[in-house]
Design a protein around this motif. Structure first.
Motif, mmCIF file in Angstrom:
data_model
loop_
_atom_site.group_PDB
_atom_site.id
_atom_site.type_symbol
_atom_site.label_atom_id
_atom_site.label_comp_id
_atom_site.label_asym_id
_atom_site.label_seq_id
_atom_site.Cartn_x
_atom_site.Cartn_y
_atom_site.Cartn_z
ATOM 1 N N ASP A 190 0.752 -1.353 -0.013
ATOM 2 C CA ASP A 190 0.011 0.141 0.087
ATOM 3 C C ASP A 190 0.853 1.336 0.067
ATOM 4 N N HIS A 221 7.495 1.619 5.685
ATOM 5 C CA HIS A 221 7.461 0.260 6.433
ATOM 6 C C HIS A 221 8.770 -0.257 6.048
ATOM 7 N N ASN A 234 5.364 -6.659 9.266
ATOM 8 C CA ASN A 234 3.899 -5.831 9.346
ATOM 9 C C ASN A 234 2.812 -6.550 9.034
ATOM 10 N N GLU A 235 1.980 -7.072 9.893
ATOM 11 C CA GLU A 235 0.664 -7.730 9.311
ATOM 12 C C GLU A 235 1.069 -8.959 8.539
ATOM 13 N N TYR A 261 -7.988 -1.259 13.008
ATOM 14 C CA TYR A 261 -8.781 -0.198 12.496
ATOM 15 C C TYR A 261 -10.162 -0.155 12.977
ATOM 16 N N LYS A 293 -5.835 8.566 4.661
ATOM 17 C CA LYS A 293 -5.807 8.228 6.220
ATOM 18 C C LYS A 293 -4.916 9.267 6.946
HETATM 19 C C1 GCU Z 1 -2.413 -1.400 6.765
HETATM 20 C C2 GCU Z 1 -0.833 -1.319 6.486
HETATM 21 C C3 GCU Z 1 -0.584 0.016 6.053
HETATM 22 C C4 GCU Z 1 -1.634 0.596 5.164
HETATM 23 C C5 GCU Z 1 -2.800 0.543 5.996
HETATM 24 C C6 GCU Z 1 -4.234 1.029 5.336
HETATM 25 O O1 GCU Z 1 -2.345 -1.393 8.264
HETATM 26 O O2 GCU Z 1 0.069 -1.503 7.273
HETATM 27 O O3 GCU Z 1 0.685 -0.185 5.245
HETATM 28 O O4 GCU Z 1 -1.469 1.661 4.661
HETATM 29 O O5 GCU Z 1 -3.088 -0.493 6.709
HETATM 30 O O6 GCU Z 1 -4.813 0.334 5.092
HETATM 31 O O7 GCU Z 1 -4.394 2.463 5.196
#
Ligand code: GCU
Length: 597
Positions: free
Chosen positions: A177, A346, A409-410, A471, A568
Motif C-alpha cells: 500500500d 514500512h 508488518n501484518e 482499524y 488516512k
Molecule cells: C495496513 C498497512 C498499511 C496500510 C494501512 C491502510 O495496516 O500496514 O501499510 O497503508 O493498513 O490500509 O491504510
C-alpha cells in the motif's frame, strides 16, 4: 522478465559477503566526492539493454557501425530522486532504467576507493567503465562496492541498471500500500579511505547500566596489535584499546556526569575514533531503552510513546523524500503534532531523517518491508530479509534515537511465517542486543465468547513489544461502544497501537456516523472513539495513528475521495491539518503532562 534478472544479479550471498568485508559505517563522516546531480538515462521497457550491451556505452566511430542507444542529449534524471515524479511518462513506470554519469577520479595506491549507494529502488547492477562490479537488491538500505584499482585516472563512466519490477520473492512482494517508486533515490558517493581504515564501530550505553559504555571497533584489515583511541571530549574520556588478530578491538568503561539522551533533552556527544592510519568523527547519544513487564522504560523511567507514522515521501511533490530539507519538513510536522516518537513505515528511511530525528529528540521505530504476503517458504527471500535487516541495523546501530527494530508488518501466523520471523529475529539479535525487537500485527479480534479483544499468535512471545494495527470504525465495526471494549492481548507484554485511523478528504464535511462520507467529521469521531477504547487496554504503552500525511498508493481507486491517495493522513497532501489532527495534538499534550516528560 524474471529469468533475465536472476542471471545478471550477482548471487545475494556473494554480494552480501563482499559488502560485509568492506563495510563502511558513518558514511557522511568520511572523505567522499558526491556523485549526485543530473544523470543521463535510458528507459528500457523490454529489458533489451543487456542484449544491446548498453553498459559498454559505445559510440559509433567507423562508417558502418552504429548503436541504437546513446546516453547523450536524451532523458536526464535527478539523483537522488525517484523517476516517477520527474516525468509524466514515468509516473506509473515499473521496469528498467539505465542511468549513466561521468566523474573524474585521481587515485593513488595509498588509498582505497568505494562507490557508496545510500539507496537504489529496487534491484540494480553497477557497471564501471563497462565492467559489472556489483549488484544489490532492496530499495531502502545502503551498499558499497570497492573500486580500488578499477578507477581510471581522469574520466570514469558509472552506469547503474535499475529495475523496480514487483516480484513474489521480493521484499516487499507483489502488492503493497505505497507507491513503487523506482530509481537512484538516495545519495551516491565516491569514498576515499586509507589502506587500513576504521570500517565499523558500535558504541553504546550498557542496556541496563547508566554509566557504562561498551565500544566495539573494527578495522578494515585483520591487523593485530593496532592501537585504537576513542575520545569523548565532553566526558573527559580517552581510552586506548588494541586490535586482536581479526583487527577488532573492544572496551567497556565507566563514565560520570553523562547526560542521557531523551526526547526532552536530546544530548549528543562528539566522538573521535583514531587508529594508526584513520580517524572518524561522530555524534552519538547514550540512553537506556528496556521493556520491563508490560512497560517501556527510557533511562529507567516509564514512557508513553506518543507516535505517528510516515512514509519517506513528500506529498506535495508526489515523490520520495531524499534531502536534509525533506527530512526537516517531515519531522517538523511530526514534532508540532506533539510526538516523542515516529514509526518510519514500512522500511528504513534515509540517514538525513534518522540523524535529524535524533537531534530533535524523536524516538524511532525502524522496520524492514516484510509487509503482509511475503513468500515465507522461499529460502532466498529469507536471505534477502536477513540482508536487509543486517544492512538496516548496521547503518543505524549507533543512532540512539533508534529504539525499536521492526521485523514484520501484518503477517499471518503459520509454520513457515514463524520460522521465517524466528530466523530474522536471530539475525537481528546477533548484531544488536541493546534495542527492542518488535512487529506490527493485525490479528486482534473481538471474541463473542469472552466479549473481549484477543490475539492468538504464538510468535509474539518472542518480541519485546507488540505492535497492533487495529482499524476500529474503519476496517472493523464496533462490536460494543468504545468505552465497553476490553482488551486481553499479550497482557504480560508492552502493547503499542502501531496503526489505527480512517480516511477523510480534507475539507469534506459529512455525517460523523457514516464512513462513506469520507469526511473529516467521521475521521474525527473515529479518533475520539479509538482514544476512548485505548483507555481499556491495561498494557498500553503508546499509540501511532496511521498516518501523518495522505500518501500515494496505487491501490486507492476512489475517483473523488482518493485518486491514488491513501487519505488516512491527519494532514492532507497539500499540508492542511484535518480535524482529527487537533484531537491527537490535544491528547499528546495531556499524555506529555501525565508522564511529566
Ligand atoms: C495496513 C498497512 C498499511 C496500510 C494501512 C491502510 O495496516 O500496514 O501499510 O497503508 O493498513 O490500509 O491504510
Amino acid at each position: 522478465m524474471k529469468k533475465n534478472i536472476c542471471i545478471i544479479l550477482i548471487s545475494l550471498s556473494v554480494a552480501s559477503a563482499m559488502a560485509a568485508e568492506t563495510y563502511i559505517s558513518n558514511i557522511y563522516g568520511r572523505s567522499y566526492q558526491i556523485l549526485n546531480g543530473k544523470w543521463d538515462a535510458i528507459v528500457d521497457l523490454y529489458d533489451a539493454g543487456h542484449q544491446a550491451k548498453i553498459y559498454l556505452n559505445k559510440k559509433a566511430i567507423g562508417e558502418t557501425d552504429f548503436y541504437e542507444y546513446s546516453f547523450e542529449n536524451g532523458l536526464r534524471l535527478n539523483v537522488p530522486g525517484d523517476w516517477n515524479s520527474q516525468s509524466p511518462e514515468l509516473k506509473y513506470y515499473e521496469g528498467t532504467v539505465w542511468y549513466s554519469r561521468h566523474f573524474n577520479a585521481v587515485s593513488n595506491d595509498k588509498h582505497r576507493y568505494f562507490l557508496y549507494f545510500c539507496g537504489v529502488s529496487y534491484r540494480c547492477n553497477i557497471y564501471l567503465n563497462g565492467e559489472l562490479i556489483g549488484s544489490h537488491e532492496g530499495s531502502f538500505t545502503p551498499f558499497q562496492i570497492e573500486v580500488t584499482g578499477k578507477l581510471k585516472q581522469g574520466d570514469n563512466n558509472l552506469i547503474v541498471e535499475v529495475n523496480n519490477h514487483r516480484q513474489q520473492d521480493a521484499i516487499p512482494a507483489l502488492s503493497f500500500d505505497w507507491w513503487n517508486y523506482g530509481g537512484i533515490t538516495r545519495d551516491v558517493m565516491l569514498v576515499t579511505l586509507p589502506q587500513t581504515y576504521i570500517s565499523d564501530y558500535f558504541i553504546q550505553l550498557d542496556k541496563h547500566q547508566a554509566n557504562i559504555i561498551h565500544a566495539e571497533i573494527s578495522l578494515s584489515n585483520e591487523k593485530a596489535g593496532e592501537t585504537i583511541t576513542l575520545r569523548i571530549p565532553d566526558l573527559a574520556i580517552s581510552v586506548k584499546m588494541k586490535t586482536n588478530n581479526l583487527g577488532k578491538a573492544s572496551k567497556s568503561f565507566k563514565v560520570s556526569k553523562l547526560q542521557r539522551w531523551s526526547p526532552a533533552s536530546p544530548r549528543l556527544y562528539d566522538i573521535e575514533i583514531e587508529s594508526n592510519t584513520d580517524k572518524v568523527c561522530e555524534r552519538i547519544g547514550f540512553r537506556n531503552i528496556e521493556s520491563e513487564g508490560n512497560k517501556i522504560l527510557l533511562n529507567g523511567k516509564e514512557i508513553f510513546l506518543r507516535s505517528i507514522s510516515f512514509h519517506e515521501e513528500i506529498p506535495q511533490r508526489m515523490g520520495r523524500a531524499c534531502t536534509p530539507s525533506d527530512a526537516e519538513f517531515l519531522l517538523s510536522e511530526a514534532k508540532v503534532l506533539g510526538v516523542n516518537m515516529v514509526r518510519l513505515a514500512h522500511y528504513q528511511q534515509n540517514e538525513y531523517i534518522v540523524r535529524r530525528a535524533e537531534e530533535m529528540g524523536i524516538i524511532l521505530w525502524q522496520e524492514i518491508p516484510v509487509w503482509q504476503t511475503i513468500d515465507f517458504s522461499n529460502q532466498e527471500t529469507l536471505v534477502k530479509a536477513q540482508n536487509m535487516l543486517r544492512e538496516t541495523i548496521k547503518r543505524d546501530r549507533n543512532r540512539c534515537a533508534d529504539c525499536f527494530w521492526g521485523i514484520a508488518n501484518e503477517t499471518r501466523p503459520s509454520k513457515t511465517r514463524n520460522h521465517f520471523l524466528d530466523e530474522l529475529l536471530q539475525t537481528g539479535k546477533s548484531i544488536d542486543t541493546t534495542r527492542l525487537f518488535v512487529g506490527a500485527f493485525d490479528n486482534v479480534y473481538f471474541q463473542q465468547s469472552s466479549q473481549c479483544f484477543e490475539m492468538h499468535d504464538e510468535f509474539i512471545d518472542k518480541l519485546d513489544m507488540i505492535g497492533v494495527n487495529k482499524y476500529m470504525g474503519w476496517y472493523a465495526a464496533w462490536p460494543l461502544s468504545p468505552e465497553k471494549c476490553i482488551w486481553k492481548v499479550a497482557e504480560k507484554k508492552p502493547l503499542f497501537i502501531s496503526e489505527f485511523g480512517g480516511e477523510a478528504l480534507y475539507g469534506q464535511a459529512g455525517d460523523e456516523t457514516i464512513a462513506s462520507s469520507w469526511s473529516e467529521d467521521y475521521q474525527a469521531k473515529l479518533y475520539r472513539d479509538n482514544l476512548t477504547m485505548f483507555k481499556g487496554i491495561p498494557n498500553l504503552v503508546g499509540i501511532s495513528p496511521w498516518v501523518l500525511f495522505d500518501f500515494r498508493s496505487p491501490t486507492r481507486f476512489h475517483p473523488q475521495n482518493q485518486e491514488g491517495w491513501n487519505r488516512k493522513g491527519l494532514v492532507s497532501d497539500q499540508g492542511q491539518r484535518k480535524k482529527a489532527w487537533y484531537i491527537i495534538h490535544n491528547f499528546y499534550q495531556q499524555m506529555k503532562q501525565k508522564y511529566q516528560e
